[in-house]
Structures are given as structure tokens and as C-alpha cells.
Design an enzyme around this catalytic site. Structure first.
Site, PDB file in Angstrom:
ATOM      1  N   SER A   1       0.826  -1.206   0.000  1.00  0.00           N
ATOM      2  CA  SER A   1       0.000   0.000   0.000  1.00  0.00           C
ATOM      3  C   SER A   1       0.863   1.260   0.000  1.00  0.00           C
ATOM      4  O   SER A   1       1.632   1.481  -0.919  1.00  0.00           O
ATOM      5  CB  SER A   1      -0.968  -0.031   1.178  1.00  0.00           C
ATOM      6  OG  SER A   1      -1.941   0.959   1.064  1.00  0.00           O
TER       7      SER A   1
ATOM      8  N   ASP B   1      -2.056   6.272  -3.930  1.00  0.00           N
ATOM      9  CA  ASP B   1      -0.898   5.532  -3.427  1.00  0.00           C
ATOM     10  C   ASP B   1      -0.537   4.415  -4.420  1.00  0.00           C
ATOM     11  O   ASP B   1      -1.220   4.244  -5.436  1.00  0.00           O
ATOM     12  CB  ASP B   1      -1.159   5.012  -2.016  1.00  0.00           C
ATOM     13  CG  ASP B   1      -2.274   3.981  -1.944  1.00  0.00           C
ATOM     14  OD1 ASP B   1      -3.031   3.859  -2.921  1.00  0.00           O
ATOM     15  OD2 ASP B   1      -2.403   3.303  -0.913  1.00  0.00           O
TER      16      ASP B   1
ATOM     17  N   ASP C   1      -0.893   1.192  -4.788  1.00  0.00           N
ATOM     18  CA  ASP C   1      -1.879   0.212  -5.241  1.00  0.00           C
ATOM     19  C   ASP C   1      -3.236   0.851  -5.524  1.00  0.00           C
ATOM     20  O   ASP C   1      -4.223   0.164  -5.768  1.00  0.00           O
ATOM     21  CB  ASP C   1      -2.018  -0.946  -4.248  1.00  0.00           C
ATOM     22  CG  ASP C   1      -2.422  -0.498  -2.855  1.00  0.00           C
ATOM     23  OD1 ASP C   1      -2.458   0.721  -2.613  1.00  0.00           O
ATOM     24  OD2 ASP C   1      -2.712  -1.356  -2.003  1.00  0.00           O
TER      25      ASP C   1
END
Length: 548
Positions: free
Chosen positions: A113, A271, A273
Site C-alpha cells: 500500500s 498511493d 496500489d
């Protein structure tokens, strides 16, 4: 260094695995990954039909993400489980969508993440498209613990392809995702006509968001989108930021620079992902305000409910879901439109469970879910945070407000006028390693042992301990059971509705302090937040410094 790498095994929870990359049982590496995949394979092998239904796998731009994704697929294949592997990097919401579209039994995303570049991770999704629930995660983890670090093996790629146990997927699923997501627009005709007038700056922060965000915005009518060139391409080192986290102001530095040069209306940032979305909006003086997840969530919520209400299409059984650490302003907005709001524990898995409940029972219609850490979801095509869809809806809201002579900054101010002034702040403590974990546990123990009774001149109304599952009311000296499940969290609510929440992060070595206040006037709310947050932080500082 050896002790830090080996004193424990990476724990598999509702967010899967996440850790620093390197050698050791407490690190992300091929041995840990193969063992985790073997444990998952053993779990799936006990379910009738699971092997044929298969697992779909996606990955982001992090170092080794592509290597880990292929290795995961080939270990599954070696267990006779069909693996669908995306041909190139994809976002979390695209993976969640693909699980449902392909009718897979599970899904996996290789990502950490918004963590710094030294981290990677392994998120597991179930057939509904949401992350594994706590009970399932415990069952999978028990099987992982029984697996050997050195025995799981991977099938040869060519053999897996030949046997149909490895299937490469890509553009067909992308098209289905774009089609479904664009159907969530509320004012598509208006955007077609006026969308090109909105100047948007977008940064994918070197991650998987660029292609889907740019493509979806273009398809629905936003042609005036400017990409931050230095952050456009995938880069596992995330060279332009210390951490690719859109919650951090520094992640917006290059975006703001570009926005000022072209006089952009909004700045979007995802971000790596592309499940979290950050937003900055232009003020009247030409500067840019970086919004919190609470502010973004309430902007979207108020826009969506207001638009549906104006059209006469707001369902009476509509449901909005938010994490309990997110702003109570959402409750005021939902009350205004007579829409039910439910609080859930932190972790988007608990929001996705409510989406599944709505669809399974047809007792309610899921409208929107959000958490303060920049996670937003509309519709039910995906079952995790969806920064791609949220980008589209925020851009749409900006166009709709512009036709009323308002900017998103104006719309934010209008929330204060209509609902009162709610202010929140999140303070994070990074507690790395074995000693950090000990300090974290000691702080939580101390907080329970000596509960707060007053802060910034405000008396406590009630004290909730989610680990014990109880709430104690100060005035009546009464205790009652909490409805939400057990969690490592303490919530203290004060007179007037101010609150303090302390909880460890489930995905990072952090302890988080959430504070929130409200007042009639903006200046009063801002002043109260400063004093309230300062005293809360001072208290937690003392608890973390305490030694038993």
C-alpha cells in the site's frame, strides 16, 4: 539485527502479510511468501470446487512485486489450483472487481500500500471481493504456521501455462471495470458537456493508478488532466517522496508546483496500489488546501446524497458505512437525508461485509462507505477502497459545484454552515521492532488501568474498551456491552461530543491517536482542536515513555 529479523514470524491478519523485505521470518521474502501461499493453498484445497474456480493475482510497482506475484501463482499451480495472473501492474479495486467478475474463490494483491519502499506485502481477498475476515484469517494463519519454509515449491511457468493452471488476464477485465465504474456517475451528461473545463492535476506517486485513473477520467469526459511527469512512471524506489502516502503533505509538493503553473482546480494523488485517494483543492487566493480523509469523505457523501435526493432517487433503505474512527459529521449528513449510517471497526473489510449483507439480504441499499485514512467506496462492483472511482466522483462533484458558482473549497465551507464545524486530527507514533511493540502494549495497558477523566477542561461522558467489549458511563457509573467485535482500541467520548481514540495500526508499526471536536463557529472548533489534541498527545507521550 538478527533478533529483529527472527524474533517473530510475520503475522497473517485481515490485511494479510506486510513487512520489510529481507532475510528472516519477520521479513517479506520468497520463503515467507511460498509458505504463506502453501498455507492458503491447503485452506482452499479443503473447499469443494475451489481449485477449479481459482485465485486471481495482481501486483503494484514495488520492488519484487512482479516476482512475488508470479511465484505465488506457480505455488498455487503446483497445488492444482488455477491462478489468474494480471499481465502487468493493476490497482487493488481492479483486483477486487476481478475476483467477482471471474467468480474466483479468492484473490491476492502483492503490495504494501502506502508504506515506504523497503516494505512489501500480501493481501488476500475472498470470493465476495473483500479482504478475508478475522475468523478466516486466523484459520489460514494456522495452516501457514504448519507449513514448512523450505518445502513449498513452484511449478515451472511453461508447464503451468500448458496445463491451464496459469492463465494471464488483462484488458478484457479492465474494460468491464471501466464500464461498471462509469455507471456510478450521477451527472454524466453534465460532465460530458462541461468536464473539459475542469483543470485536474493527477499524480500516481509512481504506482499502479496512472493508467486506470487517467483512462477512466478521459472516458467519462475529463480531458483536461495533467499528470505530474516526475511521478508518472512506476518506480519501486519512489524516488521523489520519502513514502508514497497521499496523507503526507510532501507527497503533494510536485503536484502543487504543477497546479500553480497551470491554475488547476483540483489535485488528485493515489498511493502505489491505488486504493487510497488524496485531494487538494484551490483556495480563493490561489493556494491549495490538502484535505483530510474525513473532509473528502464528507464532501463525497454530501454531494452524492444531495444529488440523489434532488433526482428523487435516494432509496429509503439506503445505507452509509464508516469506520468508527472517522468523523461524526457523516452522521449529521445522513440524518439530514434520513439515511441510516453504521459504524464499523477500522479496516475496510468491515465496510465490505456491510456491502455483502446489503446484496445478500436486500434489506438495504449500500450507497457509500469511507474511512478517514483516505479510503472511499461507492457502488458494489469492488469491495475495497477504490481511489479510481473516487477520483471520477470528486471530479464530477467539482464540475457540478462549478455550475453553481462554487469550488470544492466552497463546498467544504458550506458543510460547516449547514452541519456545524467538525474538526479532527490523527497523530501517529512509529514504533519499529521488538522494543516498539513492547512500548505500544505498555501504553495500551496503562491507558486502561488509569482511564482519562478530563481533557482540555472537558469531562468524560463514557469510556469504551473494545478489547474488553465494555463501555463505562461516568455520570451513572454504569457499564454496558459494546456491539462491535473485540479489537485493540480505546475510545473516550467527552461532553459535547469531543473524542479521543487510541489504537495500534493493523498494517504498520504505529500507534494512532485520533482526536475530534465540534463547535458552532469555525474559529471555536479550530481553537478547541489545538488544545484538545495537544493535551491528548501529551498524555500519550507520557504513557509511551512509562516503563514498568
Amino acid at each position: 539485527e538478527l533478533e529483529e529479523r527472527f524474533y517473530q514470524e510475520l503475522v497473517f491478519g485481515t490485511a494479510g502479510l506486510r513487512g520489510l523485505m529481507g532475510a528472516g521470518t519477520n521479513r517479506m521474502n520468497l520463503y515467507v511468501l511460498r509458505r504463506a501461499t502453501q498455507g492458503l493453498a491447503d485452506y482452499l484445497s479443503s473447499i469443494d470446487g475451489a481449485k477449479a474456480r481459482g485465485v486471481v493475482i495482481a501486483y503494484d510497482s514495488r520492488l519484487n512485486s512482479d516476482v512475488y506475484a508470479l511465484e505465488t501463482a506457480l505455488v498455487l499451480a503446483n497445488n492444482g489450483i488455477r491462478a489468474y495472473l494480471f499481465e502487468s501492474l493493476r490497482a487493488v479495486p481492479q483486483l477486487s472487481f476481478a475476483v467477482r467478475q471471474l467468480k474466483c474463490i479468492a484473490g491476492i494483491v502483492i503490495t504494501a500500500s502506502h508504506n515506504p519502499s523497503a516494505y512489501n506485502g500480501y493481501k488476500v481477498y475472498w470470493e465476495d471481493g473483500g479482504q478475508l475476515g478475522p475468523v478466516q484469517a486466523e484459520e489460514v494463519f494456522s495452516l501457514i504456521c504448519k507449513a514448512d519454509y523450505f518445502k513449498p515449491s513452484a511449478m515451472n511457468k511453461a508447464e503451468a501455462l500448458e496445463k491451464g493452471l496459469l492463465v494471464m488476464v488483462g484488458k478484457a477485465l479492465d474494460e468491464a471495470y471501466y464500464s461498471a465504474t462509469s455507471s456510478l456517475m450521477l451527472e454524466s451528461a453534465l460532465v460530458r458537456e462541461y468536464g473539459s473545463g475542469l483543470k485536474v492535476v493527477y499524480t500516481p506517486l509512481h504506482g499502479a493508478g496512472r493508467v486506470p485513473v487517467e483512462e477512466l477520467l478521459r472516458r467519462v469526459g475529463f480531458s483536461n488532466v495533467h499528470i505530474v511527469s516526475l511521478q508518472a512512471e512506476p518506480d519501486s524506489s519512489f524516488a521523489t517522496v520519502s513514502a508514497p502516502n497521499p496523507e503526507e503533505p510532501l507527497a503533494f509538493a510536485l503536484g502543487i508546483e504543477l497546479a500553480k503553473s497551470i491554475d488547476a482546480d483540483i489535485i488528485l494523488a493515489t498511493d502505489p496500489d491505488a486504493d487510497r485517494l488524496g485531494l487538494a483543492v484551490k483556495r480563493h487566493d490561489g493556494s491549495y488546501a490538502l484535505l483530510t480523509g474525513n473532509q473528502i469523505g464528507c464532501l463525497l457523501l454530501n454531494y452524492m446524497l444531495g444529488s440523489l435526493h434532488a433526482k428523487g432517487s435516494l432509496p429509503k433503505n439506503g445505507l452509509v458505512v464508516k469506520s468508527i474512527v472517522s468523523t461524526p459529521l457523516a452522521e449529521a449528513i445522513c440524518s439530514r437525508y434520513s439515511i441510516k449510517l453504521e459504524n464499523v471497526l477500522t479496516g475496510f473489510r468491515f465496510i465490505s461485509e456491510k456491502v455483502e449483507y446489503c446484496e445478500a439480504t436486500e434489506k438495504c441499499k449500500f450507497l457509500f462507505g469511507f474511512e478517514e485514512s483516505l479510503g472511499f467506496l461507492a457502488g458494489s462492483f469492488s469491495r475495497d477502497k477504490d481511489a479510481i472511482c473516487a477520483s471520477m466522483l470528486l471530479a464530477e462533484a467539482a464540475v457540478v459545484y462549478s455550475r453553481k458558482g462554487m469550488t470544492l473549497y466552497d463546498a467544504l465551507g458550506a458543510l460547516d454552515e449547514e452541519y456545524g464545524c467538525f474538526r479532527e486530527r490523527v497523530i501517529s507514533y512509529t514504533l519499529e521492532g521488538k522494543s516498539g511493540m513492547a512500548r505500544l502494549k505498555q501504553a495500551m495497558t496503562s491507558l486502561r488501568a488509569a482511564p482519562i477523566d478530563c481533557l482540555a477542561g472537558l469531562k468524560v461522558d463514557y469510556f469504551e474498551d473494545y478489547y474488553k467489549g465494555t463501555a463505562v458511563y461516568a455520570a451513572a457509573a454504569a457499564e454496558k456491552r459494546l456491539e462491535l467485535p473485540k479489537a485493540e482500541m480505546v475510545r473516550v467520548v467527552f461532553e459535547g461530543g469531543a473524542y479521543v481514540i487510541v489504537r495500534p495500526s493493523g498494517t504498520e508499526p504505529k500507534l494512532k491517536l485520533y482526536v475530534g471536536v465540534n463547535a458552532e463557529k469555525s474559529s471555536q472548533a479550530d481553537e478547541l482542536l489545538e488544545s484538545f489534541a495537544a493535551e491528548a498527545k501529551s498524555l500519550l507521550d507520557r504513557l509511551l515513555a512509562k516503563r514498568e
